[in-house]
Design a protein around this motif. Structure first.
Motif, PDB file in Angstrom:
ATOM      1  N   ALA A   1       0.825  -1.205   0.000  1.00  0.00           N
ATOM      2  CA  ALA A   1       0.000   0.000   0.000  1.00  0.00           C
ATOM      3  C   ALA A   1       0.863   1.261   0.000  1.00  0.00           C
ATOM      4  O   ALA A   1       0.498   2.272  -0.614  1.00  0.00           O
ATOM      5  N   ASP A   2       2.007   1.200   0.684  1.00  0.00           N
ATOM      6  CA  ASP A   2       2.931   2.341   0.665  1.00  0.00           C
ATOM      7  C   ASP A   2       3.389   2.660  -0.757  1.00  0.00           C
ATOM      8  O   ASP A   2       3.547   3.833  -1.130  1.00  0.00           O
ATOM      9  N   LEU A   3       3.612   1.623  -1.557  1.00  0.00           N
ATOM     10  CA  LEU A   3       4.017   1.844  -2.946  1.00  0.00           C
ATOM     11  C   LEU A   3       2.903   2.535  -3.738  1.00  0.00           C
ATOM     12  O   LEU A   3       3.167   3.410  -4.568  1.00  0.00           O
ATOM     13  N   VAL A   4       1.674   2.140  -3.464  1.00  0.00           N
ATOM     14  CA  VAL A   4       0.542   2.779  -4.146  1.00  0.00           C
ATOM     15  C   VAL A   4       0.424   4.234  -3.713  1.00  0.00           C
ATOM     16  O   VAL A   4       0.201   5.131  -4.538  1.00  0.00           O
ATOM     17  N   HIS A   5       0.580   4.498  -2.417  1.00  0.00           N
ATOM     18  CA  HIS A   5       0.561   5.873  -1.925  1.00  0.00           C
ATOM     19  C   HIS A   5       1.667   6.702  -2.580  1.00  0.00           C
ATOM     20  O   HIS A   5       1.482   7.892  -2.876  1.00  0.00           O
ATOM     21  N   THR A   6       2.818   6.078  -2.795  1.00  0.00           N
ATOM     22  CA  THR A   6       3.931   6.767  -3.454  1.00  0.00           C
ATOM     23  C   THR A   6       3.549   7.171  -4.874  1.00  0.00           C
ATOM     24  O   THR A   6       3.795   8.312  -5.295  1.00  0.00           O
ATOM     25  N   LEU A   7       2.952   6.258  -5.609  1.00  0.00           N
ATOM     26  CA  LEU A   7       2.521   6.561  -6.976  1.00  0.00           C
ATOM     27  C   LEU A   7       1.461   7.661  -6.982  1.00  0.00           C
ATOM     28  O   LEU A   7       1.472   8.542  -7.845  1.00  0.00           O
ATOM     29  N   PHE A   8       0.555   7.612  -6.016  1.00  0.00           N
ATOM     30  CA  PHE A   8      -0.478   8.651  -5.916  1.00  0.00           C
ATOM     31  C   PHE A   8       0.156  10.019  -5.674  1.00  0.00           C
ATOM     32  O   PHE A   8      -0.243  11.020  -6.268  1.00  0.00           O
TER      33      PHE A   8
END
Length: 223
Positions: free
Chosen positions: A50-57
């Motif tokens: 989820a941290d990776l997704v937050h990073t992309l966001f």
């Protein structure tokens, strides 16, 4: 590229954040106790994903768009709180739901990963954290800002995976010790449910932050 001095400062800040008690730490510890080291690692994997997704966001501006619409914070926290309460109910069920202790099934690993991922993804504080924290270590003079944000986010996610895996392994040993005690499974389910309810209440009590001023503030908790 990010300078070595900035990278060192970033990693020190990340370590300090990891050592501060927060919802992710509680999630990993509770699932480690309930499911053993494997459960703790599954929670760590879901959180880092989820941290990776937050990073992309954050790198693509999606987070800024969400933050610009005030009701989005409330929608996310209400959805997150309902999800956590549902997890608490599942943990308390005598049959079905999430297996614990010696009765854990291999399929539980994927379920814990998914739960940890969704719990982190719908956490509005985590969303804003990436928008506030990562840019503090970006230098526009050193190249693409989105690329630097992605580099920082990937390093943060990798560090979170390592830290939370160790945390889950430690709590998992406690869980294995409890499994040898009478009534351990009931205790593990109760503890897991209690943590989920506590995290849900925490989300419901969050104040909506003022995003413009938060951009210049130093965060005290994020992961």
């Amino acid at each position: 590229m990010i300078s070595l001095a900035t990278l060192a400062l970033f990693l020190l800040a990340v370590l300090a954040l990891f050592l501060s008690p927060g919802p992710n730490m509680a999630f990993v510890l509770s699932h480690g106790v309930a499911h053993g080291p494997r459960g703790g690692f599954a929670a760590a994997l879901g959180i880092s994903s989820a941290d990776l997704v937050h990073t992309l966001f954050a790198a693509t501006g999606v987070t800024a768009l969400v933050a610009a619409w005030p009701p989005s914070f409330d929608l996310l926290r209400y959805a997150g709180a309902l999800y956590l309460l549902w997890l608490a109910v599942q943990a308390l069920r005598s049959s079905g739901g999430l297996p614990t202790g010696a009765h854990a099934q291999p399929s539980a690993f994927a379920r814990i990963v998914r739960m940890a991922f969704l719990n982190n993804l719908v956490n509005p504080k985590a969303l804003l954290f990436f928008m506030v924290f990562l840019p503090q270590f970006v230098d526009p003079a050193r190249g693409s800002v989105p690329l630097q944000l992605v580099q920082l986010g990937v390093m943060l996610s990798a560090a979170a995976l390592a830290f939370n895996t160790l945390l889950g392994a430690c709590s998992g040993q406690v869980g294995r010790w409890l499994q040898r005690r009478p009534g351990a499974e009931k205790f593990q389910r109760g503890l897991l449910a209690l943590v989920m309810v506590g995290l849900a209440i925490r989300l419901l009590l969050l104040d909506r932050p003022a995003v413009p001023s938060a951009l210049s503030a130093t965060p005290v908790q994020g992961n």
